[in-house]
Motif scaffolding. Structure first.
Motif, PDB file in Angstrom:
ATOM      1  N   THR A  29      47.805  57.016  34.464  1.00 11.13           N
ATOM      2  CA  THR A  29      49.222  56.633  34.499  1.00 11.13           C
ATOM      3  C   THR A  29      49.701  56.061  33.168  1.00 11.13           C
ATOM      4  N   ASP A  30      48.828  56.073  32.182  1.00 13.03           N
ATOM      5  CA  ASP A  30      49.138  55.535  30.852  1.00 13.03           C
ATOM      6  C   ASP A  30      49.550  54.064  30.931  1.00 13.03           C
ATOM      7  N   ASP A  31      48.825  53.304  31.751  1.00 19.77           N
ATOM      8  CA  ASP A  31      49.082  51.871  31.947  1.00 19.77           C
ATOM      9  C   ASP A  31      47.963  51.086  31.256  1.00 19.77           C
ATOM     10  N   SER A  32      48.236  50.637  30.049  1.00 24.88           N
ATOM     11  CA  SER A  32      47.198  49.957  29.272  1.00 24.88           C
ATOM     12  C   SER A  32      46.787  48.619  29.897  1.00 24.88           C
ATOM     13  N   ARG A  33      47.711  47.955  30.584  1.00 23.58           N
ATOM     14  CA  ARG A  33      47.369  46.691  31.245  1.00 23.58           C
ATOM     15  C   ARG A  33      46.317  46.929  32.332  1.00 23.58           C
ATOM     16  N   LEU A  34      46.528  47.972  33.128  1.00 22.30           N
ATOM     17  CA  LEU A  34      45.584  48.293  34.195  1.00 22.30           C
ATOM     18  C   LEU A  34      44.233  48.734  33.615  1.00 22.30           C
ATOM     19  N   GLN A  35      44.268  49.480  32.528  1.00 23.17           N
ATOM     20  CA  GLN A  35      43.028  49.880  31.861  1.00 23.17           C
ATOM     21  C   GLN A  35      42.253  48.648  31.392  1.00 23.17           C
ATOM     22  N   ASN A  36      42.957  47.691  30.789  1.00 23.17           N
ATOM     23  CA  ASN A  36      42.299  46.474  30.311  1.00 23.17           C
ATOM     24  C   ASN A  36      41.711  45.662  31.458  1.00 23.17           C
ATOM     25  N   GLU A  37      42.443  45.589  32.581  1.00 25.44           N
ATOM     26  CA  GLU A  37      41.909  44.895  33.757  1.00 25.44           C
ATOM     27  C   GLU A  37      40.631  45.585  34.229  1.00 25.44           C
ATOM     28  N   GLY A  38      40.652  46.903  34.221  1.00 30.15           N
ATOM     29  CA  GLY A  38      39.475  47.665  34.637  1.00 30.15           C
ATOM     30  C   GLY A  38      38.285  47.417  33.735  1.00 30.15           C
ATOM     31  N   LYS A  39      38.521  47.400  32.453  1.00 28.61           N
ATOM     32  CA  LYS A  39      37.433  47.133  31.501  1.00 28.61           C
ATOM     33  C   LYS A  39      36.881  45.721  31.696  1.00 28.61           C
ATOM     34  N   PHE A  40      37.767  44.762  31.953  1.00 31.70           N
ATOM     35  CA  PHE A  40      37.331  43.391  32.209  1.00 31.70           C
ATOM     36  C   PHE A  40      36.476  43.335  33.474  1.00 31.70           C
ATOM     37  N   ASP A  41      36.927  43.999  34.540  1.00 32.22           N
ATOM     38  CA  ASP A  41      36.169  43.991  35.796  1.00 32.22           C
ATOM     39  C   ASP A  41      34.796  44.648  35.628  1.00 32.22           C
ATOM     40  N   LYS A  42      34.732  45.725  34.855  1.00 31.96           N
ATOM     41  CA  LYS A  42      33.441  46.383  34.627  1.00 31.96           C
ATOM     42  C   LYS A  42      32.491  45.457  33.870  1.00 31.96           C
ATOM     43  N   THR A  43      33.002  44.752  32.876  1.00 32.41           N
ATOM     44  CA  THR A  43      32.176  43.806  32.124  1.00 32.41           C
ATOM     45  C   THR A  43      31.723  42.659  33.021  1.00 32.41           C
ATOM     46  N   LYS A  44      32.636  42.167  33.836  1.00 32.93           N
ATOM     47  CA  LYS A  44      32.308  41.104  34.788  1.00 32.93           C
ATOM     48  C   LYS A  44      31.202  41.566  35.735  1.00 32.93           C
ATOM     49  N   GLY A  45      31.293  42.801  36.197  1.00 32.11           N
ATOM     50  CA  GLY A  45      30.282  43.354  37.095  1.00 32.11           C
ATOM     51  C   GLY A  45      28.919  43.450  36.450  1.00 32.11           C
ATOM     52  N   LYS A  46      28.878  43.851  35.194  1.00 35.51           N
ATOM     53  CA  LYS A  46      27.594  43.911  34.475  1.00 35.51           C
ATOM     54  C   LYS A  46      26.981  42.524  34.361  1.00 35.51           C
ATOM     55  N   PHE A  47      27.811  41.545  34.089  1.00 38.17           N
ATOM     56  CA  PHE A  47      27.343  40.160  33.980  1.00 38.17           C
ATOM     57  C   PHE A  47      26.802  39.672  35.325  1.00 38.17           C
ATOM     58  N   GLN A  48      27.532  39.953  36.411  1.00 35.74           N
ATOM     59  CA  GLN A  48      27.084  39.526  37.739  1.00 35.74           C
ATOM     60  C   GLN A  48      25.759  40.182  38.106  1.00 35.74           C
ATOM     61  N   LYS A  49      25.612  41.440  37.774  1.00 34.94           N
ATOM     62  CA  LYS A  49      24.361  42.145  38.066  1.00 34.94           C
ATOM     63  C   LYS A  49      23.201  41.507  37.299  1.00 34.94           C
TER      64      LYS A  49
END
Length: 58
Positions: A29-49
């Motif tokens: 959808t060309d939504d950079s805010r949503l992309q950034n949230e997604g990247k943050f969540d993926k990084t958070k998930g790696k940390f939690q793992k």
């Protein structure tokens, strides 16, 4: 303590999955805010793992 490790690993998987979905939807959808949230969540998930692995000792 092993149970807490499993819980953290599971949270990590959920966060990474949620992040991947947000990142892909943001990309489509060309939504950079949503992309950034997604990247943050993926990084958070790696940390939690990683935390889960440390708690379990594996």
């Amino acid at each position: 303590m092993a149970r807490g490790g499993f819980s953290d690993k599971l949270k990590g998987v959920v966060s990474r999955t949620k992040g991947e979905v947000k990142d892909q939807v943001g990309n489509a959808t060309d939504d950079s805010r949503l992309q950034n949230e997604g990247k943050f969540d993926k990084t958070k998930g790696k940390f939690q793992k990683t935390i889960g692995k440390l708690k379990r000792g594996s």
